[in-house]
Design an enzyme around this catalytic site. Structure first.
Site, short mmCIF file in Angstrom:
data_model
loop_
_atom_site.label_atom_id
_atom_site.label_comp_id
_atom_site.label_asym_id
_atom_site.label_seq_id
_atom_site.Cartn_x
_atom_site.Cartn_y
_atom_site.Cartn_z
N ARG A 178 0.60 -1.16 0.45
CA ARG A 178 0.40 0.16 -0.30
C ARG A 178 0.73 1.66 0.10
O ARG A 178 0.86 2.07 -0.35
CB ARG A 178 -0.28 0.07 1.47
CG ARG A 178 -1.90 -1.15 1.06
CD ARG A 178 -3.08 -0.41 2.41
NE ARG A 178 -3.43 -1.94 2.69
CZ ARG A 178 -4.63 -2.65 3.66
NH1 ARG A 178 -3.21 -2.25 4.61
NH2 ARG A 178 -4.43 -3.41 3.73
N PHE A 193 -10.97 -6.00 -6.21
CA PHE A 193 -10.76 -6.76 -4.68
C PHE A 193 -10.63 -5.88 -3.48
O PHE A 193 -9.65 -5.86 -3.02
CB PHE A 193 -10.31 -7.32 -4.54
CG PHE A 193 -10.45 -8.42 -6.11
CD1 PHE A 193 -11.37 -10.02 -5.90
CD2 PHE A 193 -9.21 -8.57 -7.08
CE1 PHE A 193 -12.00 -9.95 -6.98
CE2 PHE A 193 -9.68 -9.80 -7.95
CZ PHE A 193 -10.77 -10.71 -7.83
N ASP A 200 -15.00 -4.14 -5.22
CA ASP A 200 -15.69 -5.44 -4.53
C ASP A 200 -16.88 -6.26 -4.66
O ASP A 200 -17.66 -5.48 -4.24
CB ASP A 200 -14.77 -5.14 -2.90
CG ASP A 200 -14.37 -6.15 -2.25
OD1 ASP A 200 -13.59 -5.99 -2.08
OD2 ASP A 200 -16.07 -6.81 -1.91
N ALA A 221 -15.91 -9.19 -9.39
CA ALA A 221 -14.60 -8.42 -10.63
C ALA A 221 -14.80 -8.73 -12.11
O ALA A 221 -14.03 -8.55 -12.36
CB ALA A 221 -13.63 -8.25 -9.63
N ASP A 228 -6.17 -7.27 -5.90
CA ASP A 228 -5.59 -8.02 -4.10
C ASP A 228 -6.43 -9.31 -4.06
O ASP A 228 -7.41 -8.35 -3.63
CB ASP A 228 -5.57 -7.00 -3.18
CG ASP A 228 -4.85 -7.34 -2.11
OD1 ASP A 228 -4.58 -8.85 -1.81
OD2 ASP A 228 -5.27 -6.87 -1.10
N CYS A 248 -2.29 -14.07 -2.23
CA CYS A 248 -2.05 -14.89 -1.10
C CYS A 248 -2.68 -16.40 -1.00
O CYS A 248 -2.66 -16.51 0.21
CB CYS A 248 -2.96 -13.59 -0.07
SG CYS A 248 -4.97 -13.95 -0.28
N1 SAH Z 1 -7.37 -5.04 -0.89
C1 SAH Z 1 -7.99 -5.00 0.34
C2 SAH Z 1 -7.82 -6.43 0.49
C3 SAH Z 1 -8.59 -7.64 -0.32
S1 SAH Z 1 -9.41 -8.73 0.74
C4 SAH Z 1 -7.21 -4.57 1.10
O1 SAH Z 1 -6.08 -3.59 0.81
O2 SAH Z 1 -7.90 -4.54 1.68
C5 SAH Z 1 -9.93 -9.83 -1.11
C6 SAH Z 1 -11.41 -8.63 -0.91
O3 SAH Z 1 -11.98 -9.73 -2.33
C7 SAH Z 1 -12.91 -8.82 -0.03
O4 SAH Z 1 -12.78 -7.80 0.30
C8 SAH Z 1 -13.99 -9.46 -0.57
O5 SAH Z 1 -14.95 -9.36 -1.04
C9 SAH Z 1 -13.43 -9.41 -1.92
N2 SAH Z 1 -13.87 -10.47 -3.17
C10 SAH Z 1 -13.92 -11.49 -3.03
N3 SAH Z 1 -14.65 -12.35 -4.63
C11 SAH Z 1 -15.00 -11.19 -5.19
C12 SAH Z 1 -15.30 -10.99 -6.26
N4 SAH Z 1 -15.89 -11.86 -7.32
N5 SAH Z 1 -15.44 -9.69 -6.82
C13 SAH Z 1 -14.85 -8.48 -6.68
N6 SAH Z 1 -14.66 -8.17 -5.48
C14 SAH Z 1 -14.49 -10.11 -4.55
#
Ligand code: SAH
Length: 389
Positions: A204, A220, A242, A271, A291, A331
């Site tokens: 970040r 995400f 998201d 997404a 992410d 991750c």
């Molecule tokens: N980048 C964030 C953490 C991401 S965690 C940060 O810096 O805090 C992963 C995220 O992906 C979660 O918020 C979850 O709600 C979202 N997510 C999971 N599957 C998804 C999809 N198919 N489309 C969009 N978002 C999704």
């Protein structure tokens, strides 16, 4: 207290590893209960103390090289050592992962610190049984306002532990934290996992430094981690995507908290669909952050998971302006650096564009990686710049 002695024999390359599998056990004296402390010997030499769980593939988790109990003093000492490391590597931060399991010498325990509120996850039976001792140890070191267990996750199944969330102490309330001088509201209870993803601290900060004047897409985005950093770094515009409505409510609130609500826009969507739609609409971005959640969690799901990573990366690459930057993260524990490179290379070839790696990053120093426990590394990110040729 009864003393249980277990004799083990491990292959040479596993002698430093903190986990002992059932097939490495030779003899057990007495009948320790699941969750009990056991003293471990190998070839007549003391290996140390461990937590015993015969119902888990990882039958013993070692936590000390000497004979000692898992009591308040033990946890207090570990928390003090962990805090000392955080104060050294993150001197300006008050909010961080205080305990990252084996890497901080406490197998099966994660504790995130949000000011004086604490969220914990326990994923070994022996530690789970000692939750209230852990609370006591925290109270002796901090002015604790609340401790919450966020134990609704898959790893617990392997230890025969139920998935559950509860208040262990005090009154949890939403709390404002800061990371790299960016403010976030964290709601430990309604938030995902322990409420905040501290692991992306380094990535970040790097995004913040890259963003000046750019049109940024944060895919995400959860509660806005990358989006806010980009906006505070001077981005021209930021779009966050998201699938969770709750996450986006937090992201919007966080944008207001940091006075960047005019720059940031958030969309609730899947997404995979949304990136395709943006492409159809011919939208392009200078900087895109991907992410995603882990697309696979075990080796047998790996090939399906890899297809997901390739697809989302290809969709993101298609949205990049020439010269733009893609920050691609994973991750998934079993997606190693070379796997991610292969995925990115395959996507780039499908698109017919060239990229160069300009940076890379991993989990922050409050998630240290044990050299002898490669499983403790799980977060991998490449910064790719699309070349103009
Ligand atoms: N980048 C964030 C953490 C991401 S965690 C940060 O810096 O805090 C992963 C995220 O992906 C979660 O918020 C979850 O709600 C979202 N997510 C999971 N599957 C998804 C999809 N198919 N489309 C969009 N978002 C999704």
């Amino acid at each position: 207290m009864k003393k249980y002695v277990i004799n083990v024999e491990r292959k040479k390359h596993r002698r430093q590893h903190p986990w002992i599998y059932s097939n490495e056990i030779l003899t057990i004296s007495g009948t320790p209960n699941p969750g009990d402390v056991v003293i471990v010997y190998e070839h007549g030499k003391l290996i140390g103390s461990g937590i015993y769980n015969p119902n888990s593939l990882i039958t013993i988790r070692l936590y000390s090289p000497v004979e000692e109990d898992l009591n308040v003093d033990f946890f207090k000492r570990k928390f003090q050592e962990a805090l000392k490391l955080r104060k050294t590597v993150l001197p300006n931060e008050e909010d961080f992962r205080l305990i990252y399991g084996e890497s901080d010498g406490v197998p099966g325990l994660v504790i995130d610190k949000y000011q004086n509120h604490f969220a914990l996850q326990t994923y070994s039976l022996g530690v789970d049984k000692r939750k209230m001792i852990i609370v006591e140890a925290l109270k002796e070191l901090f002015e604790v306002k609340s401790v919450v267990e966020k134990n609704d996750f898959r790893l617990r199944d392997a230890e025969g532990l139920p998935r559950q969330e509860s208040v262990l102490y005090g009154n949890p309330e939403p709390v404002i934290i800061s990371e790299n001088k960016v403010k976030y509201k964290v709601d430990i209870f309604s938030g995902q996992k322990t409420g905040f993803y501290f692991d992306q601290r380094i990535t970040r900060a790097k995004v913040q430094r890259l963003s000046k004047g750019l049109e940024v897409l944060d895919v995400f985005c959860y509660s806005g981690g990358f989006a806010l950093n980009a906006a505070l770094g001077g981005a021209k515009s930021v779009l966050g995507i998201d699938a969770s409505k709750l996450a986006l409510e937090l992201a919007e609130e966080n944008a207001r908290l940091n006075n960047v609500e005019k720059v940031c826009k958030f969309i609730c969507a899947d997404a995979f669909d949304k990136l395709r739609e943006l492409y159809r609409k011919r939208l392009k971005f200078d900087l895109i952050i991907l992410d995603p959640p882990p697309f696979f969690k075990s080796l047998k799901e790996k090939s399906r998971g890899l297809r997901g990573y390739k697809d989302i990366n290809l969709q993101a690459m298609k949205l990049l302006k020439s010269g733009g930057i893609l920050v691609s993260c994973t991750c998934s524990h079993y997606l190693f650096w070379q796997d991610l490179l292969d995925v990115l290379n395959a996507a780039a070839q499908d698109l017919g564009r060239n990229f160069r790696i300009i940076d890379r990053s991993t989990q922050g120093p409050d998630h240290p990686v044990l050299l002898h426990l490669p499983e403790s590394e799980y977060l991998r990110c490449f910064f790719l710049e699309m070349t103009n040729d």
